[in-house]
Design a protein around this motif. Sequence first.
Motif, short mmCIF file in Angstrom:
data_model
loop_
_atom_site.label_atom_id
_atom_site.label_comp_id
_atom_site.label_asym_id
_atom_site.label_seq_id
_atom_site.Cartn_x
_atom_site.Cartn_y
_atom_site.Cartn_z
N GLU A 13 0.69 -1.39 0.10
CA GLU A 13 0.08 -0.21 0.04
C GLU A 13 0.76 1.44 0.07
OE1 GLU A 13 0.04 -1.55 4.43
OE2 GLU A 13 0.15 -2.23 2.27
N HIS A 14 2.32 1.22 0.28
CA HIS A 14 3.24 2.30 0.17
C HIS A 14 4.22 2.37 -0.65
CE1 HIS A 14 1.25 3.63 3.95
NE2 HIS A 14 1.51 2.86 4.67
N ALA A 15 4.20 1.19 -1.46
CA ALA A 15 5.36 1.01 -2.29
C ALA A 15 5.34 1.94 -3.44
CB ALA A 15 5.19 -0.48 -2.82
N ILE A 16 6.52 2.52 -3.87
CA ILE A 16 6.72 3.29 -5.05
C ILE A 16 6.17 2.70 -6.40
CG2 ILE A 16 8.83 3.99 -6.74
CD1 ILE A 16 10.33 4.53 -4.28
N ARG A 17 5.48 3.69 -7.25
CA ARG A 17 4.69 3.30 -8.15
C ARG A 17 5.10 3.90 -9.58
NH1 ARG A 17 1.86 1.26 -4.04
NH2 ARG A 17 -0.24 0.50 -4.68
N GLY A 18 6.51 3.62 -9.88
CA GLY A 18 7.21 4.16 -11.12
C GLY A 18 7.34 5.46 -11.04
N PHE A 19 7.53 6.10 -12.11
CA PHE A 19 8.03 7.56 -12.22
C PHE A 19 6.81 8.31 -12.26
CE2 PHE A 19 11.81 5.69 -14.53
CZ PHE A 19 12.66 5.99 -13.67
N HIS A 20 7.00 9.57 -11.60
CA HIS A 20 5.90 10.69 -11.55
C HIS A 20 6.49 11.55 -12.56
CE1 HIS A 20 4.38 14.78 -10.40
NE2 HIS A 20 3.21 14.01 -9.95
N SER A 21 7.92 12.04 -12.65
CA SER A 21 8.16 13.00 -13.50
C SER A 21 9.68 13.15 -13.38
CB SER A 21 7.69 14.47 -13.15
OG SER A 21 7.75 14.86 -11.60
N LEU A 22 10.31 14.16 -13.92
CA LEU A 22 11.82 14.42 -13.99
C LEU A 22 11.80 16.05 -13.96
CD1 LEU A 22 13.10 15.02 -17.13
CD2 LEU A 22 12.55 12.74 -17.10
N THR A 23 12.94 16.52 -13.51
CA THR A 23 13.21 17.90 -13.66
C THR A 23 14.52 18.30 -14.40
OG1 THR A 23 12.06 18.05 -11.37
CG2 THR A 23 13.27 20.18 -12.31
N LEU A 24 14.29 19.18 -15.43
CA LEU A 24 15.50 19.61 -16.43
C LEU A 24 15.77 20.99 -15.74
CD1 LEU A 24 14.54 17.45 -18.13
CD2 LEU A 24 15.11 19.14 -20.21
N ALA A 25 16.91 21.45 -15.58
CA ALA A 25 17.39 22.78 -15.18
C ALA A 25 18.08 23.49 -16.69
CB ALA A 25 18.27 22.78 -14.11
N GLU A 26 17.54 24.66 -17.01
CA GLU A 26 18.23 25.22 -18.02
C GLU A 26 18.31 26.61 -17.97
OE1 GLU A 26 18.62 23.12 -20.56
OE2 GLU A 26 17.13 21.89 -20.71
N ALA A 27 19.26 27.00 -18.68
CA ALA A 27 19.75 28.51 -18.58
C ALA A 27 18.74 29.40 -19.22
CB ALA A 27 21.04 28.76 -19.37
N GLY A 28 17.92 28.69 -20.14
CA GLY A 28 16.89 29.63 -20.70
C GLY A 28 15.85 28.41 -21.30
N GLN A 29 14.65 28.45 -21.02
CA GLN A 29 13.91 27.39 -21.41
C GLN A 29 13.07 27.38 -22.79
OE1 GLN A 29 10.05 26.70 -20.68
NE2 GLN A 29 9.70 28.88 -20.84
N GLU A 30 13.23 28.54 -23.39
CA GLU A 30 12.35 28.63 -24.58
C GLU A 30 12.73 27.57 -25.59
OE1 GLU A 30 14.19 30.95 -22.95
OE2 GLU A 30 12.80 32.46 -22.40
N ALA A 31 14.08 27.41 -25.97
CA ALA A 31 14.59 26.35 -26.94
C ALA A 31 14.03 25.14 -26.77
CB ALA A 31 15.81 26.52 -27.58
N THR A 32 14.19 24.56 -25.33
CA THR A 32 13.77 23.26 -25.04
C THR A 32 12.30 23.23 -24.99
OG1 THR A 32 15.71 23.32 -23.38
CG2 THR A 32 13.75 21.84 -22.92
N ALA A 33 11.55 24.29 -24.49
CA ALA A 33 10.01 24.32 -24.66
C ALA A 33 9.57 24.02 -26.26
CB ALA A 33 9.50 25.53 -24.13
N ALA A 34 10.25 24.48 -27.03
CA ALA A 34 10.11 24.41 -28.46
C ALA A 34 10.01 23.02 -28.91
CB ALA A 34 10.73 25.32 -29.32
N MET A 35 11.30 22.30 -28.61
CA MET A 35 11.36 20.94 -28.78
C MET A 35 10.41 20.23 -28.30
SD MET A 35 14.52 18.22 -28.48
CE MET A 35 15.08 18.36 -30.23
N LEU A 36 10.14 20.24 -27.05
CA LEU A 36 9.21 19.47 -26.03
C LEU A 36 7.42 19.43 -26.91
CD1 LEU A 36 10.09 20.16 -22.31
CD2 LEU A 36 10.27 18.15 -23.86
N THR A 37 7.19 20.89 -27.03
CA THR A 37 5.73 21.07 -27.73
C THR A 37 5.60 20.77 -29.20
OG1 THR A 37 6.26 23.51 -27.73
CG2 THR A 37 5.26 22.52 -25.96
N GLU A 38 6.70 21.37 -30.05
CA GLU A 38 6.57 21.38 -31.39
C GLU A 38 7.21 19.94 -32.24
OE1 GLU A 38 8.44 24.89 -32.81
OE2 GLU A 38 7.41 26.04 -31.41
N VAL A 39 7.95 19.30 -31.37
CA VAL A 39 8.60 18.05 -31.98
C VAL A 39 8.08 17.02 -31.26
CG1 VAL A 39 10.72 17.08 -32.63
CG2 VAL A 39 10.47 19.65 -32.67
N LEU A 40 8.04 16.92 -30.12
CA LEU A 40 7.86 15.57 -29.14
C LEU A 40 6.35 15.37 -28.72
CD1 LEU A 40 11.22 15.42 -26.87
CD2 LEU A 40 10.60 14.26 -29.18
#
Length: 320
Positions: free
Chosen positions: A150-177
């Motif tokens: 009832e308490h066991a880990i259930r796989g991944f929830h998410s991950l966190t990226l650190a970026e100096a500026g997130q605009e180009a990464t956001a474009a790949m995530l939304t427009e490509v992936l």
Amino acid sequence: MSNIKIPGIHHITAIAGEPQRNIDFYTGILGQRLVKQTVNFDDPGAYHLYFGDEVGTPGTILTFFAWPGAPRGRWGTGQIVAVSFAIPPDSLTYWSNRLQEHGVNVKEPVTRFGEQVLSFTDPDGLTLELITHQQAEQRRVWQHGPIPVEHAIRGFHSLTLAEAGQEATAAMLTEVLGFQLLAPEGNRYRYVVGQGAAIDVLNLAHETRGRIAVGTVHHVAWRATDDAQQLAWRQDLLDQGSDVTPVLDRQYFHSIYFREPGGVLFEIATDPPGFTRDEPIEELGSHLKLPPWLEVERAQIEQVLPPIHVPVSNEETQQG
């Protein structure tokens, strides 16, 4: 943007120091199953250890390259800076108590996007999070681990990226992936895709660049349901101007690699063939498994690798 959808995270690969300490922490304290012990195919003198649920279901697999004696990495931009697991909504107190009882330095819980987050680090300094999730109890779990089901880990929830500026990464995530921006919260932007796969992007304009070594994440792999879907992704990425590797045989899945604009290494890995291709379920993780092209070097490889002790709950206690 492609019409193909990423179902979720396949696996996340990080770098550890001592392999036995790594095994003891993830199996003994976090209650993950060691589903495969093999080697880094590109560096056969180093272990590649896979932890997950009972069979290593995509979306539960955290893997480690073990590099004893290697230097610690540096937290910073251009890097995955946190790996987050899902736990049932009523399990936060259980995990806070358990981690503290085992000497793990746990931060006070915080609320993020309406969910409770418990942060801590593994013995090599890798930042981990346990996040309460309403649908967590619907996911598979290792039934025979040391944690009450009832308490066991259930796989991944998410991950966190650190970026100096997130605009180009956001474009790949939304427009490509195909990710969608769910919501911003301060300098944190959450993107989701498929069956609840989430990635948070931290915009850290004045942070120094990270260095990948022990205690950091090497890459994240997103899922492809089969080889055909992976090839379609590869063609899409090439069409978008990404530098993508050929398909590589990783024995338990097939892989392609590319970098997002901030420099983080992404992989797309196939769901099949899975970890039971060379071991039955009841023996997963109990023996050193090598791909056919390295089997001829087994004697030399075993001489170089430090001996490890496999938990009793994995049916075997000692690597051959």
